[in-house]
Scaffold this motif. Structure first.
Motif, short mmCIF file in Angstrom:
data_model
loop_
_atom_site.label_atom_id
_atom_site.label_comp_id
_atom_site.label_asym_id
_atom_site.label_seq_id
_atom_site.Cartn_x
_atom_site.Cartn_y
_atom_site.Cartn_z
N VAL A 1 0.85 -1.20 0.00
CA VAL A 1 0.00 0.00 0.00
C VAL A 1 0.88 1.25 0.00
CG1 VAL A 1 -1.88 1.23 1.11
CG2 VAL A 1 -1.85 -1.26 1.15
N LEU B 1 0.14 4.19 10.55
CA LEU B 1 -0.73 5.23 9.99
C LEU B 1 -2.17 5.10 10.44
CD1 LEU B 1 0.75 5.42 6.41
CD2 LEU B 1 0.80 7.21 8.12
N PHE C 1 1.94 10.54 11.63
CA PHE C 1 2.33 11.06 10.30
C PHE C 1 3.77 11.55 10.33
CE2 PHE C 1 -2.26 12.54 9.39
CZ PHE C 1 -2.59 11.28 8.94
N GLY D 1 -17.08 -0.77 6.87
CA GLY D 1 -17.09 0.48 6.09
C GLY D 1 -18.40 1.22 6.18
N ARG D 2 -19.42 0.56 6.72
CA ARG D 2 -20.73 1.21 6.89
C ARG D 2 -21.19 1.08 8.35
NH1 ARG D 2 -25.14 -0.48 3.48
NH2 ARG D 2 -24.42 -2.60 3.85
N GLY D 3 -20.22 1.26 9.24
CA GLY D 3 -20.52 1.19 10.67
C GLY D 3 -19.56 0.31 11.43
N CYS E 1 -9.31 7.04 11.38
CA CYS E 1 -9.89 7.17 10.04
C CYS E 1 -11.38 7.51 10.14
CB CYS E 1 -9.80 5.86 9.26
SG CYS E 1 -8.16 5.15 9.19
N ASP E 2 -12.07 6.81 11.00
CA ASP E 2 -13.52 6.80 10.93
C ASP E 2 -14.23 7.48 12.10
OD1 ASP E 2 -12.88 5.33 8.71
OD2 ASP E 2 -13.18 3.39 9.68
N PHE F 1 -16.72 10.45 11.63
CA PHE F 1 -18.05 10.22 11.05
C PHE F 1 -19.12 10.10 12.14
CE2 PHE F 1 -15.39 8.69 7.54
CZ PHE F 1 -16.02 9.29 6.46
N TYR F 2 -18.69 10.11 13.40
CA TYR F 2 -19.65 9.86 14.49
C TYR F 2 -19.73 11.03 15.47
CZ TYR F 2 -19.33 5.19 12.59
OH TYR F 2 -19.37 4.12 11.74
N PRO G 1 -7.90 14.67 5.29
CA PRO G 1 -6.50 14.94 5.66
C PRO G 1 -6.05 14.22 6.92
CG PRO G 1 -7.71 17.00 5.29
CD PRO G 1 -8.72 15.89 5.25
N TRP G 2 -7.01 13.92 7.84
CA TRP G 2 -6.62 13.29 9.11
C TRP G 2 -6.49 11.78 9.01
CZ3 TRP G 2 -11.19 10.82 9.10
CH2 TRP G 2 -12.33 11.53 8.73
N CYS G 3 -6.64 11.22 7.84
CA CYS G 3 -6.68 9.76 7.69
C CYS G 3 -5.36 9.23 7.14
CB CYS G 3 -7.85 9.41 6.77
SG CYS G 3 -7.78 7.81 6.01
N GLY G 4 -4.61 8.53 7.98
CA GLY G 4 -3.30 7.99 7.60
C GLY G 4 -3.36 7.01 6.44
N PRO G 5 -4.23 6.01 6.50
CA PRO G 5 -4.31 5.07 5.39
C PRO G 5 -4.69 5.76 4.07
CG PRO G 5 -5.32 4.12 7.33
CD PRO G 5 -5.03 5.55 7.66
N VAL H 1 -14.05 14.24 2.36
CA VAL H 1 -15.31 14.02 3.09
C VAL H 1 -15.53 15.07 4.19
CG1 VAL H 1 -15.24 11.53 2.66
CG2 VAL H 1 -14.32 12.42 4.80
N ASP H 2 -14.45 15.75 4.60
CA ASP H 2 -14.58 16.82 5.59
C ASP H 2 -15.34 18.00 5.00
OD1 ASP H 2 -13.64 16.26 8.04
OD2 ASP H 2 -11.69 17.24 7.80
N GLY I 1 -23.69 5.85 2.31
CA GLY I 1 -23.56 5.14 3.58
C GLY I 1 -22.12 4.99 4.04
N ILE I 2 -21.23 5.88 3.56
CA ILE I 2 -19.81 5.75 3.91
C ILE I 2 -19.57 6.23 5.34
CG2 ILE I 2 -17.48 6.59 3.42
CD1 ILE I 2 -18.36 6.79 0.45
N ARG I 3 -19.03 5.32 6.17
CA ARG I 3 -18.68 5.65 7.55
C ARG I 3 -17.24 5.25 7.79
NH1 ARG I 3 -22.27 7.84 11.78
NH2 ARG I 3 -24.39 7.19 11.30
N ALA I 4 -16.47 5.10 6.74
CA ALA I 4 -15.08 4.68 6.87
C ALA I 4 -14.30 5.20 5.67
CB ALA I 4 -14.98 3.16 6.91
N ILE I 5 -13.07 5.60 5.92
CA ILE I 5 -12.21 6.00 4.81
C ILE I 5 -10.82 5.40 5.00
CG2 ILE I 5 -13.39 8.10 4.08
CD1 ILE I 5 -11.48 9.66 5.89
N THR J 1 -13.35 -0.73 0.85
CA THR J 1 -13.03 0.02 2.07
C THR J 1 -11.65 -0.35 2.56
OG1 THR J 1 -15.35 0.03 2.68
CG2 THR J 1 -13.78 0.54 4.41
N ALA K 1 -7.26 0.63 3.05
CA ALA K 1 -6.10 0.73 2.17
C ALA K 1 -5.75 -0.68 1.68
CB ALA K 1 -4.92 1.35 2.91
N VAL K 2 -6.06 -0.96 0.44
CA VAL K 2 -5.84 -2.30 -0.11
C VAL K 2 -4.73 -2.23 -1.17
CG1 VAL K 2 -8.22 -3.01 0.33
CG2 VAL K 2 -7.61 -2.08 -1.91
#
Lengths: 312, 110
Positions: free
Chosen positions: A38, A45, A63, A130-132, A139-140, A143-144, B32-36, B62-63, B73-77, B93, B95-96
Motif C-alpha cells: 500500500v 498510519l 504522520f 465500512g458502513r458502521g 480514520c472513521d 463520522f460519528y 486529511p486526518w486519515c493515515g491510510p 469528506v470533511d 452510507g460511507i462511515r469509513a475512509i 473500504t 487501504a488495499v
C-alpha cells in the motif's frame, strides 16, 4: 533495472520494522529493496499519536514519525517498490519472491509484513464493514460526531482508541468480555476517569445489526447472567487483536499457534536466508520500539547471511 | 498533492462529474486526518496515469463534502467507489493493494 537483478536483501513490508531494516542494510551497503503493497508506514498510519517512542517526550504524531523514518531511510538510499507479495520459494540458495509486479530474486529476505486487525467473527461484521463496522478510530471517528459508538476489546489499542473516540462521540461504550482490562495501567486510569466512557464488563457482541443506512444496533450478551440486550449505535470499532500478514510465507517457516513467525534471537526463521521482524514475528510485545529493534537485528544478520553466500 | 490526472470533486459537482460521466469513474473518499488515505494516495495517482483516457479518477474530501459520502452510507475512509453509467459497480473500504483496485477497474474499462 531488470527483474533478473539479484538483491542482497529484500524486505517485505514498509512499516517501522521494514524501514529500520532498510536503514541498517543500506548503511552496510547491501543491495536492498523494500516491497510495500500500500504505502510506507504500515499500521502506524492507523493511529493518531505515539506517546511511548523514546526521544519524543511530548509524543509525536504518527504522520510525522512515518515521515521521519522515511526521510532517514531515503537519506541512506531507500529503494522501494509498490508490490503485493503472493508467494515465495527457494531456488538453490536464492530466494524467489512472487509479486503482483513479477518475480524478484534475493540472497536474503526479511519478512516485515506486520499484522491486520483480527475480526470478531460475528454475523453482520463483514457485511457492514465500512458502513458502521470499523478497525481504525482515527480514520472513521469523525463520522460519528455527537453520536454514540461502541468499542470492542480490552487491550491497549481498544482502550486508547475508546479514549480517542470521545473527542467525537457523545458516548463510547467499551465492550469487554472479561471483568478487568488488559491495557497498561496508565491507559486504564485515563479511561476510568473519562466520563464519556461506559464499560460493559463480561459482555460480548453476538451480532451486528443494520439496514440500508449501515449499522443500527448491536446484540450483546452478558456472560455472567446469560442475558441478551440491544445497544443502539450506528458504529462499532473492533480492536480484539492482530493476525499476522504471512499467507505468502513458505511452509518450512515455523509458526506459533496464532500463526506468527518463530525466529531465533538473530531474527532467523527455520528457512535459511529468511528472516522476520516486527509485528509479524512471534513475540511478547508488539510496539514500534520493538519493531525497529527487530528490523536492525534482522538486517545485520540477513546481511551476514548474504555475504556468506557470496563467499561460498 | 493529487496527480495531474486526478480531479477534485465536491457535493455540488458530484452529479455532473461522476453520475453523468461518459467514462467510468473511480472516486477516492478521503480526509486529511486519515493515515491510510495518505498511504493509498500514490497508488491512486499511479492508476490515474495508467488508465488515462479510459477511467476518470476523482478525489472527494469528506470533511468539506459530507453529503456525498452520506448518500452512499460511507462511515469509513479510505473508501473507493467505482461508478459506471451512474451506477456503483464496486465499493472497496480500507487501504488495499493496488492489484486489488486494478482488478476492479479492469472490469469497468473497455
Amino acid at each position: 533495472m531488470t527483474r533478473s537483478d539479484l538483491y542482497d536483501i529484500v524486505i517485505i513490508g514498509g512499516g517501522p520494522a521494514g524501514l529500520a531494516a532498510s536503514l541498517y542494510a543500506n548503511r552496510a551497503r547491501y543491495k536492498t529493496l523494500v516491497l510495500e503493497k500500500v504505502g510506507l508506514g504500515g499500521q502506524l498510519l492507523s493511529y493518531e499519536k505515539v506517546d511511548n517512542y523514546p526521544g519524543f517526550p511530548e509524543g509525536i504524531s504518527t504522520f510525522e514519525l512515518v515521515e521521519l523514518f522515511k526521510a532517514q531511510a531515503e537519506k541512506f538510499g531507500l529503494e522501494h517498490r509498490n508490490a503485493d507479495v503472493t508467494g515465495m520459494e527457494t531456488e538453490g540458495s536464492i530466494q524467489v519472491i512472487h509479486t503482483s509486479e513479477g518475480d524478484i530474486r534475493s540472497k536474503a529476505v526479511i519478512v516485515a509484513s506486520g499484522c491486520s486487525p483480527q475480526k470478531l467473527g460475528v454475523k453482520g461484521e463483514v457485511e457492514y464493514t465500512g458502513r458502521g463496522v470499523s478497525y481504525c478510530a482515527i480514520c472513521d471517528g469523525p463520522f460519528y460526531r455527537n453520536e454514540e459508538v461502541a468499542v470492542v476489546g480490552g487491550g491497549d489499542t481498544a482502550v486508547e482508541e475508546a479514549i480517542y473516540l470521545t473527542k467525537f462521540a457523545s458516548r463510547v461504550h467499551l465492550i469487554h468480555r472479561r471483568d478487568e482490562l488488559r491495557a497498561v495501567k496508565i491507559i486504564q486510569e485515563e479511561a476510568f476517569e473519562n466520563e464519556k466512557i461506559t464499560i460493559h464488563w463480561n459482555t460480548v457482541v453476538e451480532e451486528v445489526i443494520g439496514g440500508n443506512q449501515g449499522v443500527s444496533e448491536l446484540s450483546l450478551r452478558d456472560l455472567a447472567t446469560g442475558k441478551t440486550s440491544s445497544l443502539q449505535v450506528p458504529g462499532v470499532f473492533i480492536f480484539v487483536g492482530l493476525i499476522p500478514n504471512a499467507d505468502f510465507v513458505p511452509a518450512g517457516v515455523k509458526r506459533d499457534p496464532q500463526g506468527f513467525i518463530i525466529t531465533d534471537d538473530t531474527m532467523a526463521t527455520a528457512v535459511p536466508g529468511l528472516y522476520a521482524a516486527g509485528d509479524v514475528r512471534s513475540k511478547s510485545l508488539r510496539q514500534i520500539v520493538t519493531a525497529v529493534g527487530d528490523g536492525a537485528t534482522a538486517a545485520f544478520n540477513a546481511g551476514r547471511y548474504a555475504e556468506s553466500l557470496a563467499h561460498a | 498533492m493529487a496527480g495531474k490526472n486526478v480531479i477534485e470533486i465536491s457535493d455540488s459537482s458530484f452529479e455532473q462529474e461522476v453520475l453523468k460521466s461518459d467514462l467510468p469513474v473511480l472516486v477516492d473518499f478521503w480526509a486529511p486526518w486519515c493515515g491510510p488515505c495518505r498511504a493509498i494516495a500514490p497508488v491512486i495517482d499511479e492508476l490515474s496515469n495508467e488508465y488515462a483516457g479510459k477511467l476518470k479518477v476523482a478525489k472527494c474530501n469528506v470533511d468539506e463534502n459530507p453529503n456525498t459520502p452520506a448518500r452512499f452510507g460511507i462511515r469509513a475512509i479510505p473508501t473507493l467507489i467505482l461508478f459506471k453509467d451512474g451506477n456503483v459497480t464496486e465499493q472497496i473500504t480500507g487501504a488495499v493493494a493496488k492489484s486489488q483496485i486494478a482488478a476492479a477497474v479492469e472490469k469497468v474499462v473497455s
